[in-house]
Design an enzyme around this catalytic site. Structure first.
Site, short mmCIF file in Angstrom:
data_model
loop_
_atom_site.label_atom_id
_atom_site.label_comp_id
_atom_site.label_asym_id
_atom_site.label_seq_id
_atom_site.Cartn_x
_atom_site.Cartn_y
_atom_site.Cartn_z
N PHE A 188 -73.54 25.13 30.31
CA PHE A 188 -73.01 26.16 29.45
C PHE A 188 -72.92 25.60 28.04
CE2 PHE A 188 -71.20 27.36 33.63
CZ PHE A 188 -71.71 28.65 33.72
N ARG A 210 -61.35 29.99 16.56
CA ARG A 210 -61.56 30.59 17.86
C ARG A 210 -62.63 29.79 18.60
NH1 ARG A 210 -57.50 32.39 16.72
NH2 ARG A 210 -56.82 34.59 16.52
N ARG A 238 -65.34 26.01 44.17
CA ARG A 238 -65.45 26.49 42.80
C ARG A 238 -64.74 25.52 41.86
NH1 ARG A 238 -69.86 29.16 42.07
NH2 ARG A 238 -69.83 31.38 42.63
N GLU A 276 -78.02 33.93 49.13
CA GLU A 276 -76.72 33.41 49.55
C GLU A 276 -76.31 33.88 50.94
OE1 GLU A 276 -73.59 33.97 46.75
OE2 GLU A 276 -74.60 32.84 45.16
N PRO A 294 -62.70 38.51 27.82
CA PRO A 294 -63.28 38.53 26.48
C PRO A 294 -62.58 37.65 25.46
CG PRO A 294 -62.07 40.56 26.91
CD PRO A 294 -62.12 39.81 28.21
N GLU A 323 -80.20 24.26 44.81
CA GLU A 323 -79.16 24.60 43.84
C GLU A 323 -77.80 24.04 44.27
OE1 GLU A 323 -79.14 28.76 42.93
OE2 GLU A 323 -81.24 28.79 42.35
#
Length: 368
Positions: A188, A210, A238, A276, A294, A323
């Site tokens: 990311f 921000r 996770r 999956e 958001p 993966e």
């Protein structure tokens, strides 16, 4: 200045300007005894010996522009080699980017065909890719390029399909002034900006800081069998709950995954359901398209309920080994899903949203 013969995607004017960082002079040119072909099954091209002449551009590039091209082309496994080209009927010494390990030659490559399908995506991706110049190696760029394309594809999708403005104000991106920006890239991207934005009274805010995590579009599908009134959930480790200190960082959730560049969210939902859980959706019922958080997460979710067949044999294990997925499949009555949500054992937002939608539409789906 160095004369570079460009035969592939960098003939695209907008992409070339971003990669080179300058509007370098370019002239039509030929490379005799060569042709431009797909690099195997890839969308980008390669140069190879062939009858006729390869069409391209002779670009007079500065030292800085050449360094930027070396970084960009190096990520795809290309480096510079000398070549003798023709410019306005005159033979001139130049350099071209040649594949370090030439792949199998594919079909003839067309700039026009590539630009029509991938030109906008490649140009948008190049903004982030070239931000990495001087910060990333070509190998690092190659490792992150697919995620850069996903993020670029998501930005293009948002611009093409802005949400309606009926209740909210009509403020837009022109009402935000970014004064300074910094970014960290991995799978990311994390970005921090110092900015000012328009206030509701018409004035500009003070400068604020921000920060946010750059994700991309994700497809999420809750499989539902209306005949047996049961759903399918997947369970897996996770990382975010682990970071939060959760004693049980394994989550119950619907099958989900990132939308690939150029892929429709519906196709991504069907693909993830097959990968999956090993099941096929007869049809997809749209639930919501939304930003999950958001305030800090730049991700957009496409949530569906997938109408499917869920016999007992569908339970077991799933996921793709390449993966690093280790997935346990659960099949349970819808009433049990409601109980898991009430007790907090099922604590994933998209699952709760899909379950609420399913509760509203369950009678319709079952009667159909």
């Amino acid at each position: 200045m160095t004369l570079i013969f460009l035969y592939g995607t960098l003939r695209h004017d907008a992409l070339r300007k971003i990669v080179l960082g300058e509007d370098a002079p370019a002239h039509k040119a030929l490379l005799p005894g060569h042709g431009v072909f797909h690099a195997g099954q890839a969308a980008f091209p390669m140069i190879a010996e062939a009858s006729g002449a390869a069409q391209g551009l002779a670009v007079e590039a500065s030292k800085a522009a050449v360094a930027r091209m070396d970084y960009y082309e190096g990520a795809f496994g290309y480096d510079r080699r000398p070549a003798l080209i023709e410019v306005d009927g005159e033979r001139r010494d130049a350099e071209i980017y040649w594949p370090q390990t030439p792949p199998e030659r594919g079909a003839a490559w067309s700039l026009e065909g590539w630009a029509a399908t991938l030109g906008d995506l490649a140009t948008e991706t190049a903004h982030e890719a070239m931000w990495g110049f001087g910060r990333l190696s070509p190998a690092d760029l190659a490792a992150n390029f697919t995620m850069m394309m996903r993020r670029a594809d998501s930005r293009l999708r948002r611009r093409a399909s802005p949400g309606p403005v009926t209740r909210r104000s009509d403020l837009g991106r022109d009402d935000v002034n970014v004064e300074d920006s910094n970014r960290w890239l991995s799978f990311f991207a994390f970005e921090e900006n110092r900015l000012r934005h328009r206030r509701f009274d018409g004035s500009m805010s003070d400068t604020v800081t921000r920060a946010g995590l750059h994700g991309c579009d994700a497809a999420i599908v809750l499989p539902y069998d209306p005949v047996r009134d049961r759903v399918l959930l997947v369970e897996q480790f996770r990382y975010a709950p682990f970071l939060m200190g959760d004693p049980r960082p394994w989550c119950l959730e619907p099958p989900a995954g990132l939308v690939d560049p150029g892929e429709a969210p519906e196709d991504a939902a069907r693909r993830e359901l097959a990968e999956e859980a090993g099941v096929t959706a007869q049809r997809l019922e749209p639930v919501a398209r939304c930003y999950p958080s958001p305030g800090a997460l730049a991700e957009y979710q496409h949530i569906f309920v997938g109408i499917t067949d869920l016999p007992d044999r569908a339970e077991g294990f799933g996921g793709l080994a390449e993966e690093y997925e280790d997935i346990r499949i659960h099949i349970l009555p819808f009433a049990e899903l409601e109980r898991l949500i009430e007790t907090g054992e099922a604590a994933v937002g998209p699952l709760i949203l899909a379950a609420m939608w399913l509760k509203l539409h369950r009678d319709r789906l079952r009667s159909a």
